[in-house]
Design a protein around this motif. Structure first.
Motif, PDB file in Angstrom:
ATOM      1  N   GLY A  38      -4.034  -4.200  -6.788  1.00 21.52           N
ATOM      2  CA  GLY A  38      -4.253  -4.561  -5.459  1.00 21.52           C
ATOM      3  C   GLY A  38      -3.062  -4.607  -4.419  1.00 21.52           C
ATOM      4  N   GLU A  39      -3.183  -4.905  -3.488  1.00 27.33           N
ATOM      5  CA  GLU A  39      -1.861  -5.113  -2.418  1.00 27.33           C
ATOM      6  C   GLU A  39      -1.651  -6.724  -2.383  1.00 27.33           C
ATOM      7  OE1 GLU A  39      -3.009  -3.620   1.266  1.00 27.33           O
ATOM      8  OE2 GLU A  39      -3.304  -1.483   0.394  1.00 27.33           O
ATOM      9  N   GLU A  40      -2.323  -7.593  -3.133  1.00 22.15           N
ATOM     10  CA  GLU A  40      -2.039  -9.029  -3.217  1.00 22.15           C
ATOM     11  C   GLU A  40      -1.950  -9.516  -4.429  1.00 22.15           C
ATOM     12  OE1 GLU A  40      -4.823 -10.766  -0.848  1.00 22.15           O
ATOM     13  OE2 GLU A  40      -5.139  -9.434   0.791  1.00 22.15           O
ATOM     14  N   PRO A  41      -1.215 -10.665  -4.812  1.00 22.40           N
ATOM     15  CA  PRO A  41      -1.293 -11.221  -6.269  1.00 22.40           C
ATOM     16  C   PRO A  41      -2.725 -11.543  -6.525  1.00 22.40           C
ATOM     17  CG  PRO A  41      -0.486 -12.861  -4.504  1.00 22.40           C
ATOM     18  CD  PRO A  41      -0.465 -11.389  -3.813  1.00 22.40           C
ATOM     19  N   SER A  64       0.850  -1.372  -0.052  1.00 19.53           N
ATOM     20  CA  SER A  64      -0.094  -0.051  -0.179  1.00 19.53           C
ATOM     21  C   SER A  64       0.842   1.242  -0.055  1.00 19.53           C
ATOM     22  CB  SER A  64      -0.939   0.068   1.009  1.00 19.53           C
ATOM     23  OG  SER A  64      -1.685   1.173   1.220  1.00 19.53           O
ATOM     24  N   GLY A  65       0.405   2.221  -0.678  1.00 19.93           N
ATOM     25  CA  GLY A  65       1.075   3.629  -0.801  1.00 19.93           C
ATOM     26  C   GLY A  65       2.267   3.750  -1.933  1.00 19.93           C
ATOM     27  N   GLY A  66       2.009   2.819  -2.949  1.00 19.27           N
ATOM     28  CA  GLY A  66       2.884   2.662  -4.061  1.00 19.27           C
ATOM     29  C   GLY A  66       2.309   3.442  -5.076  1.00 19.27           C
ATOM     30  N   ALA A  67       1.115   4.083  -4.970  1.00 14.32           N
ATOM     31  CA  ALA A  67       0.685   4.883  -5.972  1.00 14.32           C
ATOM     32  C   ALA A  67       0.065   4.212  -7.301  1.00 14.32           C
ATOM     33  CB  ALA A  67       1.674   6.132  -6.564  1.00 14.32           C
ATOM     34  N   LYS A  68      -0.144   3.049  -6.931  1.00  8.00           N
ATOM     35  CA  LYS A  68      -0.693   2.026  -8.097  1.00  8.00           C
ATOM     36  C   LYS A  68      -2.145   2.673  -8.822  1.00  8.00           C
ATOM     37  CE  LYS A  68      -1.044  -1.344  -5.190  1.00  8.00           C
ATOM     38  NZ  LYS A  68      -0.484  -0.566  -4.140  1.00  8.00           N
ATOM     39  N   THR A  69      -3.146   3.304  -7.563  1.00  7.69           N
ATOM     40  CA  THR A  69      -4.324   3.748  -8.009  1.00  7.69           C
ATOM     41  C   THR A  69      -3.739   5.217  -8.894  1.00  7.69           C
ATOM     42  OG1 THR A  69      -5.169   2.800  -6.083  1.00  7.69           O
ATOM     43  CG2 THR A  69      -6.345   4.597  -7.399  1.00  7.69           C
ATOM     44  N   TYR A 101       6.985  -1.770  -6.340  1.00 12.14           N
ATOM     45  CA  TYR A 101       6.812  -0.826  -5.340  1.00 12.14           C
ATOM     46  C   TYR A 101       8.074   0.214  -5.489  1.00 12.14           C
ATOM     47  CZ  TYR A 101       6.210   1.772  -1.062  1.00 12.14           C
ATOM     48  OH  TYR A 101       5.996   2.942  -0.245  1.00 12.14           O
ATOM     49  N   PRO A 102       7.629   1.501  -5.489  1.00 10.21           N
ATOM     50  CA  PRO A 102       6.385   1.985  -6.051  1.00 10.21           C
ATOM     51  C   PRO A 102       6.048   2.225  -7.400  1.00 10.21           C
ATOM     52  CG  PRO A 102       7.845   3.772  -5.590  1.00 10.21           C
ATOM     53  CD  PRO A 102       8.899   2.516  -5.396  1.00 10.21           C
ATOM     54  N   VAL A 103       4.792   2.382  -7.758  1.00  8.87           N
ATOM     55  CA  VAL A 103       4.755   2.653  -9.170  1.00  8.87           C
ATOM     56  C   VAL A 103       5.038   3.934  -9.656  1.00  8.87           C
ATOM     57  CG1 VAL A 103       2.995   2.673 -10.929  1.00  8.87           C
ATOM     58  CG2 VAL A 103       2.950   0.811  -9.250  1.00  8.87           C
ATOM     59  N   LEU A 104       4.699   4.902  -8.881  1.00 10.84           N
ATOM     60  CA  LEU A 104       5.099   6.513  -8.940  1.00 10.84           C
ATOM     61  C   LEU A 104       5.877   6.840  -7.539  1.00 10.84           C
ATOM     62  CD1 LEU A 104       1.890   7.803 -11.042  1.00 10.84           C
ATOM     63  CD2 LEU A 104       4.335   7.507 -11.822  1.00 10.84           C
ATOM     64  N   PRO A 105       6.490   7.954  -7.565  1.00 10.52           N
ATOM     65  CA  PRO A 105       7.250   8.551  -6.404  1.00 10.52           C
ATOM     66  C   PRO A 105       5.770   9.179  -5.705  1.00 10.52           C
ATOM     67  CG  PRO A 105       8.381   9.112  -8.111  1.00 10.52           C
ATOM     68  CD  PRO A 105       7.237   8.463  -8.805  1.00 10.52           C
ATOM     69  N   ASN A 106       6.151   9.249  -4.448  1.00 14.33           N
ATOM     70  CA  ASN A 106       4.909   9.539  -3.781  1.00 14.33           C
ATOM     71  C   ASN A 106       4.345  10.942  -3.905  1.00 14.33           C
ATOM     72  OD1 ASN A 106       2.989   9.185  -1.593  1.00 14.33           O
ATOM     73  ND2 ASN A 106       4.375  10.928  -0.205  1.00 14.33           N
ATOM     74  N   ASP A 107       5.330  12.066  -4.147  1.00 19.86           N
ATOM     75  CA  ASP A 107       4.719  13.406  -4.423  1.00 19.86           C
ATOM     76  C   ASP A 107       4.112  13.431  -5.875  1.00 19.86           C
ATOM     77  OD1 ASP A 107       5.611  14.209  -1.942  1.00 19.86           O
ATOM     78  OD2 ASP A 107       7.490  15.111  -2.766  1.00 19.86           O
ATOM     79  N   LEU A 108       4.638  12.724  -6.916  1.00 17.22           N
ATOM     80  CA  LEU A 108       3.970  12.438  -8.189  1.00 17.22           C
ATOM     81  C   LEU A 108       2.630  11.971  -8.192  1.00 17.22           C
ATOM     82  CD1 LEU A 108       4.255  13.401 -11.173  1.00 17.22           C
ATOM     83  CD2 LEU A 108       5.645  11.141 -11.523  1.00 17.22           C
TER      84      LEU A 108
END
Length: 356
Positions: free
Chosen positions: A278-281, A182-187, A301-308
């Motif tokens: 998702g957070e699981e496979p 969680s928190g990897g900017a997937k969404t 993780y992450p897909v995008l940097p947090n600020d971006l």
């Protein structure tokens, strides 16, 4: 009256027929009515069977139409006579399926850019209203350059653009699934991918729902990407079985066979690239091989940097839909050469991937 003319109240407000809407996909017609309400003209669209039946037209009073069970029949007679003496009432053609039209590759229905047809899908406007253009294409392109520096976000963006190419390349549906902490900017990356076509907050769906609901979303997403967020909120006692059934269904491009009052209801069909997070496979070691061949599963993780990632939501709320309109415009130009360059590029890429 003094002149022997009897008047009957049909409605407590002025009401006229402004358009007839014929759906060329379902061969059914609707009527657009306008009536004066709260010092302004208001319009509603209803099936002919509602406009020209007493019970149906009384149901329209929920939209502000001033009628009752007593005045329903006079109102219907008035509307029927009004239609009969006005052959110039405009007839608008509508469609209930977006994306490529028919078996050819010459016409593509994009709700935010197409004005030839009216979109008439039974979604209460929830889905079609998401296909809108906002902001500027130049602003979107500039932001996309930053997003594309990050390989997994770039991959999701490419998957979004690729959905209309499935028919061009005669390829089957598949799913791209990105999972991680969680928190990897997937969404956020998913939101930007869906901003190609419209407002992502309306286009992105959730795993928290029924298979029937996702089936309906897939049908509405024909020739567009279907985004489904947060795999971990999938409901049901056998979540893994449900998820794998969902992957099979989305890849197959067909919904369930269902009954209707007149027999079998037309089966839902679609072409789409599904994008999930998702957070699981999504697949397990015990999953059958068929799941793995229908699924591109990426753990990162992450897909995008947090600020971006945080900045994506505000940006896409103000800038969306412009890239998709430009893309389809350019894609249709390729019809002049039978989409030769796209087909050859795909073949070259397939050869390269096999060698690597």
């Amino acid at each position: 009256t003094d002149y022997g003319v009897k008047s009957t109240i049909a409605s407590g407000q002025p009401i006229i027929i402004t358009r007839k809407i014929f759906n060329i996909d379902t061969n059914t017609e609707k009527i657009e009515l306008q009536f004066f309400y709260f010092k302004a003209w208001r319009r509603i669209i209803a099936k002919r069977s509602d406009v020209f039946s007493a019970r149906g037209i009384v149901n329209l009073t929920d939209s502000g139409l001033n009628a009752s069970s007593e005045s329903a029949k006079p109102l219907i007679r008035y509307l029927q006579a009004l239609e009969a003496v006005n052959p110039q009432i405009p007839i608008v053609r509508a469609v209930s399926k977006i994306g490529w039209r028919g078996n050819s590759l010459t016409e593509f229905i994009l709700p935010s850019a197409n004005c030839k047809y009216m979109i008439d899908m039974p979604d209460d406007g929830d889905f079609t209203s998401a296909f809108v253009q906002n902001g500027t294409f130049s602003a979107w392109i500039n932001f996309a350059e930053t997003i594309r520096k990050h390989v997994y976000a770039r991959f999701l963006l490419a998957a979004s653009f690729a959905a209309p190419l499935l028919k061009v390349l005669n390829e089957r549906n598949f799913m791209v699934y990105v999972w991680g902490t969680s928190g990897g900017a997937k969404t956020a990356a998913m939101y930007f991918a869906m901003s190609v076509w419209g407002a992502p907050d309306k286009l992105v769906r959730s795993f928290y729902g029924t298979t029937n609901g996702i089936e309906r979303a897939a049908e509405y997403s024909n020739d567009f990407p279907l985004a489904i967020n947060e795999r971990q909120v999938m409901i049901g006692n056998n979540r893994q079985d449900s998820l794998e059934t969902l992957v099979y269904m989305l890849e197959g491009g067909k919904g369930k066979v269902r009954a209707s009052k007149s027999g079998l209801r037309q089966m839902a069909t679609w072409r789409t690239i599904s994008i999930g997070t998702g957070e699981e496979p999504l697949s397990k070691e015990s999953s059958v091989q068929g799941i793995k061949t229908r699924l591109i599963e990426l753990n990162t993780y992450p897909v995008l940097p947090n600020d971006l990632g945080k900045s994506v939501y505000d940006f896409t709320a103000k800038n969306h839909g412009t890239a998709g309109a430009k893309y389809i415009e350019k894609l249709l130009e390729e019809n002049k050469t039978g989409y030769r360059d796209i087909i050859e590029s795909r073949r070259g890429l397939a050869v390269k991937l096999k060698k690597d």
